[in-house]
Design an enzyme around this catalytic site. Structure first.
Site, short mmCIF file in Angstrom:
data_model
loop_
_atom_site.label_atom_id
_atom_site.label_comp_id
_atom_site.label_asym_id
_atom_site.label_seq_id
_atom_site.Cartn_x
_atom_site.Cartn_y
_atom_site.Cartn_z
N LYS A 74 -3.49 -1.69 9.95
CA LYS A 74 -2.55 -2.57 10.65
C LYS A 74 -2.40 -2.20 12.12
O LYS A 74 -2.82 -1.15 12.57
CB LYS A 74 -1.21 -2.60 9.90
CG LYS A 74 -1.35 -3.40 8.61
CD LYS A 74 -0.05 -3.74 7.93
CE LYS A 74 -0.32 -4.68 6.75
NZ LYS A 74 0.88 -4.90 5.94
N ARG A 96 -1.86 -0.47 -0.90
CA ARG A 96 -2.75 -1.63 -0.75
C ARG A 96 -3.68 -1.35 0.42
O ARG A 96 -3.23 -1.22 1.57
CB ARG A 96 -1.92 -2.90 -0.50
CG ARG A 96 -2.72 -4.18 -0.47
CD ARG A 96 -1.80 -5.38 -0.30
NE ARG A 96 -2.53 -6.64 -0.33
CZ ARG A 96 -3.12 -7.21 0.74
NH1 ARG A 96 -3.05 -6.61 1.92
NH2 ARG A 96 -3.77 -8.35 0.61
#
Length: 285
Positions: free
Chosen positions: A230, A265
């Site tokens: 991210k 995840r």
């Protein structure tokens, strides 16, 4: 059951998720042309199925299939297009593997169709707030659901990062969604939570969530953390290419495990599997 005691296990196909025993990995399979990290790479069915095989071979615990990009400013696709993207992949993977499959969707119709096609659980980035039917559908299906915190939509979320008290506000939202799920008939033992790193969160807020993950266990549910590749990692590394953030992701995953995350995840399953094994030895022994 005491508030801070996790449901002991999920049994999903042949996989037992014994929460607290080790860290489990949810592998990302985005069958989209525009996801932030790998948009377009696995949009075609042949490429998606090949990637699914690679993630399974790497030892993934759950394969998370999504057809709607949720990156900032992502355009919402039609219901038919989402179904056309995900159902053939779920069917193809199910024909050759018993790996647990998650459907990453905010639409109850997609969730129901995906479960019928062979998926096993629902991962809803809206905390089941975008579709009023989601909780009742999941209750009828009798499958687990992951409820994530978000504000707004992918189009608006990055303008909605002004919190009175970040962690308290996220906990309040998640508690309300848990209560709503249980009221709709979803068994307490089939709920997991996700604080929503990167969704209506600033760089500093993402770091604060990772530092304060243990506070989320006060709710008493398995904790999923999705920090993989991210933008906050890219900010730290000065790395604009998400695919070059593997080792930054590894550090974030290690921090999440130290903070007692139960499920990560991730995109890079092979590498994060090693991270989990070492971090589990350090922090779970």
């Amino acid at each position: 059951m005491p508030k801070n005691e996790l449901p002991s296990v999920w049994q999903v196909r042949n996989q037992t998720f014994d929460w607290g025993d080790r860290t489990y990995l949810m592998g990302v399979l985005n069958v989209t042309p525009d996801s932030f990290s790998d948009g377009g790479l696995f949009h075609q069915p042949e490429a998606a199925i090949a990637q699914a095989r690679a993630l399974i071979a790497a030892g993934v615990d759950i394969l998370d299939v999504g057809g709607q990009s949720t990156r900032p400013n992502a355009i919402e696709i039609s219901l038919d297009e989402e179904l056309e993207r995900v159902l053939p992949i779920i069917q193809a993977v199910r024909q050759e593997s018993d790996v647990p499959l998650s459907i990453d969707t905010t639409r109850a119709v997609v969730a129901q169709a995906a479960i019928a096609a062979g998926a096993d659980l629902v991962n809803d980035i809206s905390g089941a707030t975008y579709d009023a039917e989601m909780l009742s559908v999941v209750a009828k299906l009798g499958v687990p659901i992951v409820l994530m915190h978000i504000r707004g939509t992918p189009q608006t979320m990055q303008q909605l990062t002004d919190y009175e008290d970040l962690i308290s506000d996220i906990l309040t939202f998640l508690k309300a969604r848990i209560d709503a799920a249980i009221a709709c008939g979803i068994d307490r033992s089939r709920i997991a939570i996700d604080p929503g790193i990167g969704f209506a969160k600033t760089y500093a807020q993402n770091l604060e969530i990772l530092r304060r993950l243990p506070e989320f266990h006060a709710l008493g549910y398995p904790l999923l953390v999705g920090a993989s590749r991210k933008s906050f990692i890219g900010h730290i590394l000065n790395q604009p290419d998400p695919q070059q953030r593997v080792w930054g992701t590894a550090a974030a995953c290690c921090a999440a495990i130290a903070g007692k995350a139960d499920l990560l995840r991730v995109h890079d399953v092979k590498e994060m599997k090693d991270v989990c094994r070492v971090a589990d030895a350090l922090f779970r022994s």
